[in-house]
Design a protein around this motif. Structure first.
Motif, PDB file in Angstrom:
ATOM      1  N   ARG A  31       0.813  -1.198   0.026  1.00 59.88           N
ATOM      2  CA  ARG A  31      -0.053   0.488  -0.363  1.00 59.88           C
ATOM      3  C   ARG A  31       1.030   1.328  -0.358  1.00 59.88           C
ATOM      4  O   ARG A  31       2.302   1.634   0.434  1.00 59.88           O
ATOM      5  CB  ARG A  31      -0.801   0.413   0.818  1.00 59.88           C
ATOM      6  N   ASN A  32       0.018   2.205  -0.610  1.00 62.65           N
ATOM      7  CA  ASN A  32       1.576   3.238  -0.872  1.00 62.65           C
ATOM      8  C   ASN A  32       2.173   3.712  -1.561  1.00 62.65           C
ATOM      9  O   ASN A  32       3.101   4.469  -1.138  1.00 62.65           O
ATOM     10  CB  ASN A  32       0.846   4.248   0.833  1.00 62.65           C
ATOM     11  N   CYS A  37       2.967  -1.141  -6.097  1.00 59.21           N
ATOM     12  CA  CYS A  37       1.101  -1.703  -5.869  1.00 59.21           C
ATOM     13  C   CYS A  37       1.393  -2.844  -6.966  1.00 59.21           C
ATOM     14  O   CYS A  37       1.902  -3.155  -7.862  1.00 59.21           O
ATOM     15  CB  CYS A  37       0.882  -0.880  -6.283  1.00 59.21           C
ATOM     16  N   ASP A  85      -4.914   0.952  -1.318  1.00 56.28           N
ATOM     17  CA  ASP A  85      -4.262   2.192  -0.424  1.00 56.28           C
ATOM     18  C   ASP A  85      -5.301   2.193   0.636  1.00 56.28           C
ATOM     19  O   ASP A  85      -4.646   2.595   1.979  1.00 56.28           O
ATOM     20  CB  ASP A  85      -3.494   3.076  -1.563  1.00 56.28           C
TER      21      ASP A  85
END
Length: 99
Positions: A31-32, A37, A85
């Motif tokens: 995530r992020n 990703c 996210d």
């Protein structure tokens, strides 16, 4: 050259089952993290890019020789990234020991 545009067109076939499709492909992510990703990993696997940076709204693919391809993300990809996210797909999160 396999382009990001072509890869997004192929991914469009899975617009309504994208999380399931990515899981079936073994594509997990962090995530992020714009280069880690599941969408970035999908693009690295399905294009000739050597690096990818994915934001919520656009994607940059970098090819050998410093060639770049910049694309607006399709709405369904932008929605997926936002949901990923926000921790809505824990099955797609790469554990810290696999990074």
């Amino acid at each position: 050259m396999k382009s990001g545009r072509a890869a997004f067109q192929q991914l469009h076939e899975h617009e309504y089952d994208l999380p399931q499709y990515l899981a079936e492909q073994g594509l997990q992510g962090v995530r992020n993290q714009c280069a880690l990703c599941p969408i970035a990993r999908y693009l690295l696997r399905n294009t000739d890019a050597v690096d990818v940076e994915v934001s919520h709204t656009y994607t940059t693919l970098i090819y050998a020789g410093e060639k770049r391809e910049e694309l607006d993300n399709p709405d369904f990809v932008a929605d997926f990234i936002e949901d990923f996210d926000a921790q809505r797909f824990p099955q797609l999160e790469l554990s810290s020991c696999k990074r």
